[in-house]
Design a protein around this motif. Structure first.
Motif, PDB file in Angstrom:
ATOM      1  N   LYS A 159      -2.310   1.444 166.202  1.00 31.51           N
ATOM      2  CA  LYS A 159      -2.698   0.065 165.895  1.00 31.51           C
ATOM      3  C   LYS A 159      -1.777  -0.458 164.805  1.00 31.51           C
ATOM      4  O   LYS A 159      -1.530   0.222 163.811  1.00 31.51           O
ATOM      5  CB  LYS A 159      -4.160   0.019 165.429  1.00 31.51           C
ATOM      6  CG  LYS A 159      -5.187   0.094 166.545  1.00 31.51           C
ATOM      7  CD  LYS A 159      -5.188  -1.128 167.488  1.00 31.51           C
ATOM      8  CE  LYS A 159      -5.720  -2.396 166.864  1.00 31.51           C
ATOM      9  NZ  LYS A 159      -7.159  -2.439 166.661  1.00 31.51           N
ATOM     10  N   VAL A 160      -1.295  -1.670 164.996  1.00 38.54           N
ATOM     11  CA  VAL A 160      -0.407  -2.285 164.027  1.00 38.54           C
ATOM     12  C   VAL A 160      -1.071  -3.556 163.522  1.00 38.54           C
ATOM     13  O   VAL A 160      -1.526  -4.380 164.318  1.00 38.54           O
ATOM     14  CB  VAL A 160       0.967  -2.613 164.668  1.00 38.54           C
ATOM     15  CG1 VAL A 160       1.864  -3.335 163.671  1.00 38.54           C
ATOM     16  CG2 VAL A 160       1.643  -1.342 165.146  1.00 38.54           C
ATOM     17  N   LYS A 161      -1.150  -3.678 162.190  1.00 37.71           N
ATOM     18  CA  LYS A 161      -1.741  -4.878 161.589  1.00 37.71           C
ATOM     19  C   LYS A 161      -0.612  -5.811 161.171  1.00 37.71           C
ATOM     20  O   LYS A 161       0.306  -5.407 160.444  1.00 37.71           O
ATOM     21  CB  LYS A 161      -2.567  -4.471 160.365  1.00 37.71           C
ATOM     22  CG  LYS A 161      -3.282  -5.618 159.689  1.00 37.71           C
ATOM     23  CD  LYS A 161      -4.047  -5.080 158.480  1.00 37.71           C
ATOM     24  CE  LYS A 161      -4.605  -6.224 157.656  1.00 37.71           C
ATOM     25  NZ  LYS A 161      -5.103  -5.758 156.360  1.00 37.71           N
ATOM     26  N   LEU A 162      -0.686  -7.038 161.662  1.00 36.10           N
ATOM     27  CA  LEU A 162       0.374  -8.008 161.373  1.00 36.10           C
ATOM     28  C   LEU A 162      -0.196  -9.141 160.531  1.00 36.10           C
ATOM     29  O   LEU A 162      -1.189  -9.760 160.913  1.00 36.10           O
ATOM     30  CB  LEU A 162       0.932  -8.582 162.687  1.00 36.10           C
ATOM     31  CG  LEU A 162       1.451  -7.547 163.704  1.00 36.10           C
ATOM     32  CD1 LEU A 162       1.731  -8.226 165.036  1.00 36.10           C
ATOM     33  CD2 LEU A 162       2.702  -6.878 163.177  1.00 36.10           C
ATOM     34  N   THR A 163       0.436  -9.400 159.413  1.00 36.55           N
ATOM     35  CA  THR A 163       0.009 -10.516 158.569  1.00 36.55           C
ATOM     36  C   THR A 163       1.156 -11.505 158.480  1.00 36.55           C
ATOM     37  O   THR A 163       2.259 -11.131 158.038  1.00 36.55           O
ATOM     38  CB  THR A 163      -0.353 -10.024 157.153  1.00 36.55           C
ATOM     39  OG1 THR A 163      -1.244  -8.930 157.276  1.00 36.55           O
ATOM     40  CG2 THR A 163      -0.995 -11.131 156.337  1.00 36.55           C
ATOM     41  N   ASP A 164       0.918 -12.723 158.933  1.00 34.44           N
ATOM     42  CA  ASP A 164       1.973 -13.730 158.881  1.00 34.44           C
ATOM     43  C   ASP A 164       2.291 -14.046 157.421  1.00 34.44           C
ATOM     44  O   ASP A 164       1.390 -14.366 156.635  1.00 34.44           O
ATOM     45  CB  ASP A 164       1.525 -14.997 159.613  1.00 34.44           C
ATOM     46  CG  ASP A 164       2.690 -15.940 159.837  1.00 34.44           C
ATOM     47  OD1 ASP A 164       3.159 -16.008 160.988  1.00 34.44           O
ATOM     48  OD2 ASP A 164       3.138 -16.581 158.858  1.00 34.44           O
ATOM     49  N   LYS A 165       3.565 -13.923 157.078  1.00 36.15           N
ATOM     50  CA  LYS A 165       3.940 -14.082 155.666  1.00 36.15           C
ATOM     51  C   LYS A 165       3.695 -15.508 155.174  1.00 36.15           C
ATOM     52  O   LYS A 165       3.445 -15.728 154.000  1.00 36.15           O
ATOM     53  CB  LYS A 165       5.407 -13.700 155.471  1.00 36.15           C
ATOM     54  CG  LYS A 165       5.635 -12.202 155.513  1.00 36.15           C
ATOM     55  CD  LYS A 165       7.102 -11.854 155.367  1.00 36.15           C
ATOM     56  CE  LYS A 165       7.319 -10.365 155.536  1.00 36.15           C
ATOM     57  NZ  LYS A 165       8.719 -10.016 155.744  1.00 36.15           N
ATOM     58  N   GLN A 166       3.742 -16.480 156.068  1.00 35.77           N
ATOM     59  CA  GLN A 166       3.566 -17.863 155.646  1.00 35.77           C
ATOM     60  C   GLN A 166       2.092 -18.292 155.677  1.00 35.77           C
ATOM     61  O   GLN A 166       1.569 -18.827 154.713  1.00 35.77           O
ATOM     62  CB  GLN A 166       4.378 -18.766 156.563  1.00 35.77           C
ATOM     63  CG  GLN A 166       4.735 -20.071 155.925  1.00 35.77           C
ATOM     64  CD  GLN A 166       6.049 -20.612 156.476  1.00 35.77           C
ATOM     65  OE1 GLN A 166       6.534 -20.173 157.516  1.00 35.77           O
ATOM     66  NE2 GLN A 166       6.623 -21.575 155.776  1.00 35.77           N
ATOM     67  N   THR A 167       1.429 -18.011 156.806  1.00 34.21           N
ATOM     68  CA  THR A 167       0.061 -18.513 156.970  1.00 34.21           C
ATOM     69  C   THR A 167      -1.009 -17.500 156.573  1.00 34.21           C
ATOM     70  O   THR A 167      -2.181 -17.841 156.483  1.00 34.21           O
ATOM     71  CB  THR A 167      -0.183 -18.891 158.440  1.00 34.21           C
ATOM     72  OG1 THR A 167      -0.052 -17.707 159.228  1.00 34.21           O
ATOM     73  CG2 THR A 167       0.818 -19.928 158.932  1.00 34.21           C
ATOM     74  N   GLN A 168      -0.603 -16.256 156.403  1.00 42.40           N
ATOM     75  CA  GLN A 168      -1.522 -15.151 156.080  1.00 42.40           C
ATOM     76  C   GLN A 168      -2.486 -14.828 157.230  1.00 42.40           C
ATOM     77  O   GLN A 168      -3.474 -14.129 157.031  1.00 42.40           O
ATOM     78  CB  GLN A 168      -2.342 -15.439 154.800  1.00 42.40           C
ATOM     79  CG  GLN A 168      -1.502 -15.610 153.545  1.00 42.40           C
ATOM     80  CD  GLN A 168      -0.626 -14.400 153.251  1.00 42.40           C
ATOM     81  OE1 GLN A 168      -1.100 -13.284 153.265  1.00 42.40           O
ATOM     82  NE2 GLN A 168       0.665 -14.626 153.034  1.00 42.40           N
ATOM     83  N   LYS A 169      -2.200 -15.360 158.410  1.00 41.06           N
ATOM     84  CA  LYS A 169      -3.034 -15.022 159.571  1.00 41.06           C
ATOM     85  C   LYS A 169      -2.869 -13.533 159.897  1.00 41.06           C
ATOM     86  O   LYS A 169      -1.752 -13.022 159.929  1.00 41.06           O
ATOM     87  CB  LYS A 169      -2.608 -15.862 160.775  1.00 41.06           C
ATOM     88  CG  LYS A 169      -3.417 -15.563 162.020  1.00 41.06           C
ATOM     89  CD  LYS A 169      -2.953 -16.355 163.213  1.00 41.06           C
ATOM     90  CE  LYS A 169      -3.749 -15.948 164.446  1.00 41.06           C
ATOM     91  NZ  LYS A 169      -3.342 -16.655 165.642  1.00 41.06           N
ATOM     92  N   LYS A 176       4.171  -9.307 157.864  1.00 39.84           N
ATOM     93  CA  LYS A 176       4.014  -8.060 157.121  1.00 39.84           C
ATOM     94  C   LYS A 176       3.393  -7.070 158.100  1.00 39.84           C
ATOM     95  O   LYS A 176       2.384  -7.388 158.743  1.00 39.84           O
ATOM     96  CB  LYS A 176       3.098  -8.308 155.923  1.00 39.84           C
ATOM     97  CG  LYS A 176       2.903  -7.123 155.028  1.00 39.84           C
ATOM     98  CD  LYS A 176       1.892  -7.469 153.939  1.00 39.84           C
ATOM     99  CE  LYS A 176       1.391  -6.218 153.270  1.00 39.84           C
ATOM    100  NZ  LYS A 176       0.091  -6.412 152.648  1.00 39.84           N
ATOM    101  N   VAL A 177       3.985  -5.911 158.219  1.00 44.90           N
ATOM    102  CA  VAL A 177       3.544  -4.959 159.242  1.00 44.90           C
ATOM    103  C   VAL A 177       2.950  -3.712 158.581  1.00 44.90           C
ATOM    104  O   VAL A 177       3.566  -3.124 157.698  1.00 44.90           O
ATOM    105  CB  VAL A 177       4.728  -4.550 160.152  1.00 44.90           C
ATOM    106  CG1 VAL A 177       4.258  -3.670 161.303  1.00 44.90           C
ATOM    107  CG2 VAL A 177       5.451  -5.772 160.684  1.00 44.90           C
ATOM    108  N   GLU A 178       1.747  -3.341 159.001  1.00 45.03           N
ATOM    109  CA  GLU A 178       1.116  -2.124 158.475  1.00 45.03           C
ATOM    110  C   GLU A 178       0.625  -1.268 159.638  1.00 45.03           C
ATOM    111  O   GLU A 178       0.127  -1.804 160.626  1.00 45.03           O
ATOM    112  CB  GLU A 178      -0.076  -2.478 157.580  1.00 45.03           C
ATOM    113  CG  GLU A 178       0.305  -3.230 156.311  1.00 45.03           C
ATOM    114  CD  GLU A 178      -0.902  -3.917 155.690  1.00 45.03           C
ATOM    115  OE1 GLU A 178      -1.544  -3.290 154.844  1.00 45.03           O
ATOM    116  OE2 GLU A 178      -1.198  -5.071 156.073  1.00 45.03           O
ATOM    117  N   SER A 179       0.765   0.036 159.473  1.00 45.20           N
ATOM    118  CA  SER A 179       0.255   0.941 160.519  1.00 45.20           C
ATOM    119  C   SER A 179       0.124   2.338 159.940  1.00 45.20           C
ATOM    120  O   SER A 179       0.533   2.592 158.807  1.00 45.20           O
ATOM    121  CB  SER A 179       1.211   0.985 161.711  1.00 45.20           C
ATOM    122  OG  SER A 179       2.317   1.793 161.391  1.00 45.20           O
TER     123      SER A 179
END
Lengths: 251, 411
Positions: free
Chosen positions: A94-104, B352-355
């Motif tokens: 599982k990869v968690k992606l956080t948009d650097k601009q919107t923080q989504k 930002k990528v976390e895993s």
């Protein structure tokens, strides 16, 4: 000659009847079996380029904190480790992606993308990395020398090297070789017809329904219809690899 | 110029046996490490699924690159007609083969499944319905380039040593020169073809590796030549040493030029400039230290100063500069191979990528003793084989005194 033909016809009839009964029963109970009996193949039949198996993942439906697909995959394939994530095999993560601009924040499962033009296959010096006619990218454990060049070449970090002796095995695995998601190829090759991979099955069972498996070449498959209707993106599309795994709502 | 007499090493002194014993111990330690890696698995190394090539590759690729460069002395003498280097040609050929053997040994012993290599010719080439498919692999090409190099240089050596075949040596030398260029190009392209990784994916890596090979190969050649002549009491004149020293300076300068162009080009790309380039060059980490202190200062600027500063005795200057070039070369490989993997691949621009495997972060790597010992065994194998070859083959000139190598020399 005609006897041989007749016996083959009988064989196909029997297998058709058996498959139809099994499929009818299983579809009624769980709905996990894919549509067509025509896609079923016997063990000695090679994979056909009439199919291209793939996955579609909806990032909006993928639940943050849910790891069901990962657990199901590793249980199904007997992928075990010693608790060190850096050296343990990760067929899917599982990869968690956080948009650097919107923080989504979004999460997605990431696994072998089953590229049509896989860099891992191109670089393999022994043909151990291979792509089947139906688009499934695999590693032949008997030919893999463990050079890890395919891991260097994979743009998705989707391959794992077996760093420790393997103990319990469900499918052939070997220390010192490289492995990755097989798209549950044993389920694709099920004599009763292709079944959903373990990750998709688990995601559906959990009620998230974020993953679809199917034949990208079949215009009537659910995956193709959804892709046609809602579109889908490839990770690192710039590399032109034509991945078999596509993502929706990844933004 | 007098006729040069080539003789074997005597090989009976206590020093000789002590040297061989030390080399065998180094090789033995490397073999034990490799056996442990295969028994226990690669988890006893610092390598992970993010850093898939570790310290053994630093040594192996360095040696493989240096191998082709060590042949340069023979090529300069034969292909480019600089006869002053002619007496050094046999050693140059033998050393190039032994360096390659050392590098390949490390590469093979680091494989997860080296025993499968024995099956490959049968299962994949003879019985495979698609035998041509492996040709897509630059690794596959390198198998051919490495084994071909051994055969061609072996023939070249044979023709050079046997009087009746000497007339064919020139033709083979040209072929060997072209082959060595192809070999280093192939080694550079192992990285150059990795389109997914920002640190690589550049055609300039191939010619850059060729230029690096000139410097690394000559450095090892000098580090073998001078002690051999000192320890065996043979004469080694200033003329050759000064020539080798200047040549090393030119190769180091050319290497620096390529490094500057390669890095400037990367800085031109906004994505690379803020990402991989900043990390490797200004990240204040082991890679940026290895780059500036190891590769640039110790491996580049200081050797240049040493070889061109006239007040340092030529032989000492060459030994010192060559040692520094070797340290610089290993640093360069560390930055290129491990630093290039440590930086995350840019799969999701703007995110930002976390895993679980730290996809978006810098991969950590600490080499273990097993890796270091295996890498050092490559150097041990190289030295053991070259000393053994000196002992059984007539590849060392009796004297390399100025009067023996330079026809215009007046004492």
């Amino acid at each position: 000659m005609s006897q041989v033909k007749e016996s083959k016809v009988d064989q196909y009839r029997r297998s058709f009847l058996a498959q139809s009964t099994a499929i009818a029963g299983m579809t009624l109970t769980s709905g996990v079996i894919l549509n067509s009996v025509a896609q079923a193949k016997s063990a000695d039949q090679p994979a056909s380029d009439k199919n291209r198996w793939g996955l579609l993942i909806d990032a909006n439906k993928c639940s943050t904190g849910c790891n069901t697909c990962v657990t199901a995959c590793h249980e199904e394939n007997g992928v075990t480790g010693s608790g060190n994530p850096e050296t343990d095999p990760q067929w899917i993560r599982k990869v968690k992606l956080t948009d650097k601009q919107t923080q989504k924040v979004q999460t997605i499962p990431l696994m072998c993308q089953h590229c049509a033009k896989p860099p891992c296959v191109d670089v393999c010096p022994t043909n151990a990395s291979m792509k089947r006619a139906d688009g499934v990218v695999l590693v032949d454990k008997h030919a893999c020398i463990g050079c890890r060049y395919c891991m260097m070449a994979c743009p998705y970090g989707a391959r794992s090297f077996i760093h420790e002796p393997t103990t319990e095995q469900i499918y052939p695995r070997g220390q010192g070789t490289v492995e990755s998601c097989t798209l549950c190829v044993h389920r694709i090759d099920d004599p009763n017809g292709p079944r959903n991979p373990a990750c998709v099955e688990a995601c559906n069972a959990e009620g998230h329904k974020a993953m679809w498996f199917g034949d990208l070449k079949d215009p009537n498959s659910e995956i193709t219809k959804r892709l046609k209707e809602y579109g889908g993106v490839q990770i690192r599309a710039d590399l032109g690899l034509n991945t078999g795994v596509r993502y929706q709502n990844l933004n | 110029m007098k006729t040069i007499q080539f003789t074997e090493l005597e090989g009976r002194s206590a020093g000789f046996f002590a040297l061989m014993a030390i080399l065998i111990a180094i090789i033995g330690a490397g073999l034990v490490s490799a056996l442990m890696m295969h028994g226990e698995g690669h988890h006893i190394t610092g390598m992970t699924n993010r850093i898939v090539w570790g310290t053994p590759h630093v040594f192996a690729v360095f040696l493989i690159v240096a191998a082709s460069g060590a042949l340069n002395i023979a090529s300069i003498a034969s292909v480019f007609g600089r006869t002053i280097y002619k007496p050094l040609s046999p050693l140059s050929m033998v050393l190039s083969m032994t360096i390659l053997a050392g590098g390949l040994a490390v590469l093979i012993l680091d494989l997860g499944n080296p025993e499968h290599l024995l099956d490959v010719p049968l299962t994949q080439f003879l019985y495979n319905s698609e035998p041509a498919r492996w040709t897509q692999s630059v690794f596959g090409w390198n198998f051919i380039l490495y084994s071909g190099f051994m055969v061609i240089v072996g023939v070249y050596l044979w023709f050079s040593l046997v009087p009746q075949y000497k007339k064919y040596a020139k033709a083979v030398s040209i072929f060997a020169f072209v082959w060595r260029l192809a070999l280093t190009t192939g080694t550079g392209l192992i990285f150059g073809f990795l389109v997914a990784r920002e640190a690589y994916d550049a055609a300039i890596l191939a010619p850059m590796f060729v230029v690096f090979s000139f410097a690394y190969g000559l450095a090892i050649f000098s580090l073998v030549l001078i002690p051999t002549y000192v320890w065996t009491g043979r004469e080694l004149g200033e003329i050759l040493v000064k020539r080798l020293k200047s040549l090393l300076g030119i190769f180091v300068a050319a290497s620096l030029y390529f490094v500057i162009i390669f890095n400037l080009t990367n800085f031109y790309s906004a994505a690379k400039s803020e990402g991989i380039q900043s990390f490797l060059l200004f990240g204040n980490n082991s890679y940026s230290n290895a780059f500036w202190i190891g590769q640039i200062l110790i491996g580049g600027i200081l050797p240049l100063v040493i070889v061109y500063y006239p007040k340092i005795k030529a032989r000492f200057a060459l030994m010192l500069a060559a040692s520094m070039v070797v340290i610089g070369g290993l640093s360069q490989m560390y930055v290129t191979i491990i630093g290039g993997q440590a930086y995350p691949m840019d799969m999701f621009p703007g995110k930002k990528v976390e895993s679980i495997i730290n996809d978006g972060g810098i991969a950590t790597y600490s080499p273990t003793i097993y890796e270091v010992l295996l890498g050092l065994a490559g150097i041990g194998i190289m030295l053991f084989l070259v000393v053994f070859a000196m002992n059984v083959l007539r590849i060392l000139p009796e004297s390399l005194a100025d009067k023996d190598v330079d026809p215009h020399h007046s004492a």
